[in-house]
Design a protein around this motif. Structure first.
Motif, PDB file in Angstrom:
ATOM      1  N   TYR A  94      30.147  -2.723  50.756  1.00  0.00           N
ATOM      2  CA  TYR A  94      29.996  -1.804  51.894  1.00  0.00           C
ATOM      3  C   TYR A  94      30.649  -0.459  51.594  1.00  0.00           C
ATOM      4  O   TYR A  94      30.088   0.596  51.903  1.00  0.00           O
ATOM      5  N   GLU A  95      31.813  -0.456  51.008  1.00  0.00           N
ATOM      6  CA  GLU A  95      32.530   0.779  50.720  1.00  0.00           C
ATOM      7  C   GLU A  95      31.744   1.666  49.746  1.00  0.00           C
ATOM      8  O   GLU A  95      31.657   2.880  49.914  1.00  0.00           O
ATOM      9  N   ARG A  96      31.165   1.087  48.741  1.00  0.00           N
ATOM     10  CA  ARG A  96      30.405   1.853  47.769  1.00  0.00           C
ATOM     11  C   ARG A  96      29.151   2.449  48.407  1.00  0.00           C
ATOM     12  O   ARG A  96      28.804   3.608  48.175  1.00  0.00           O
ATOM     13  N   ILE A  97      28.463   1.659  49.240  1.00  0.00           N
ATOM     14  CA  ILE A  97      27.254   2.159  49.904  1.00  0.00           C
ATOM     15  C   ILE A  97      27.605   3.318  50.835  1.00  0.00           C
ATOM     16  O   ILE A  97      26.905   4.339  50.880  1.00  0.00           O
ATOM     17  N   LEU A  98      28.700   3.207  51.558  1.00  0.00           N
ATOM     18  CA  LEU A  98      29.138   4.267  52.463  1.00  0.00           C
ATOM     19  C   LEU A  98      29.495   5.521  51.667  1.00  0.00           C
ATOM     20  O   LEU A  98      29.136   6.633  52.056  1.00  0.00           O
ATOM     21  N   GLN A  99      30.153   5.336  50.528  1.00  0.00           N
ATOM     22  CA  GLN A  99      30.526   6.486  49.689  1.00  0.00           C
ATOM     23  C   GLN A  99      29.281   7.178  49.139  1.00  0.00           C
ATOM     24  O   GLN A  99      29.185   8.404  49.155  1.00  0.00           O
ATOM     25  N   LYS A 100      28.287   6.438  48.680  1.00  0.00           N
ATOM     26  CA  LYS A 100      27.056   7.027  48.164  1.00  0.00           C
ATOM     27  C   LYS A 100      26.291   7.751  49.267  1.00  0.00           C
ATOM     28  O   LYS A 100      25.709   8.811  49.047  1.00  0.00           O
TER      29      LYS A 100
END
Length: 118
Positions: A94-100
Motif C-alpha cells: 500500500y505504501e509503495r502504491i500511494l508513493q507512486k
C-alpha cells in the motif's frame, strides 16, 4: 670291482619286465552336428541376452540422467517463482502504491475509495 660284479648279477636275476601294452591312442571327443548347433545356438542366445542387458542398463542410466536434469530445472523454477512472488508482494504494498500515485500527481479522495475484499 666286486661290487660291480654283484650289480651285474642282480640285474641278471631280475625277471624281465612284461612287455608294456601298446599305448592306446586317445580317442578324440567328437561332437555331432546337432550338438554343435545346440552349442552355437546357446552361445548366440547368451550373447544376445548380454547385449540386451547392457542396452537396458544404458537406457536406465540415460533416463536417470534426464530425471536429474528435470529435477534441477524444477528446483530452479521454484526458486525463481518464489523470488517473483516476493517481488510482487513488495511492489503491491500500500505504501509503495500511494508513493507512486503522489509522484504521478494523483491525490487521494476518500469519497471515491472503494474497499474490495478478497
Amino acid at each position: 670291482m666286486n661290487n660291480l660284479a654283484v650289480k651285474v648279477v642282480r640285474e641278471q636275476k631280475r625277471p624281465a619286465a612284461p612287455p608294456s601294452p601298446k599305448p592306446q591312442r586317445k580317442r578324440r571327443f567328437r561332437l555331432t552336428l546337432a550338438e554343435k548347433l545346440l552349442i552355437v545356438s546357446f552361445l548366440l542366445f547368451a550373447f544376445y541376452v548380454a547385449v540386451q542387458f547392457v542396452s537396458s542398463q544404458v537406457q536406465i542410466y540415460e533416463l536417470n540422467k534426464d530425471i536429474q536434469k528435470l529435477e534441477t530445472a524444477i528446483d530452479e523454477q521454484k526458486k525463481e517463482n518464489n523470488d517473483l512472488y516476493v517481488e510482487v508482494q513488495q511492489l503491491s504494498s500500500y505504501e509503495r502504491i500511494l508513493q507512486k500515485a503522489k509522484e504521478l500527481g494523483l491525490s487521494l479522495n476518500e469519497d471515491h475509495v472503494k474497499v474490495v475484499k478478497e
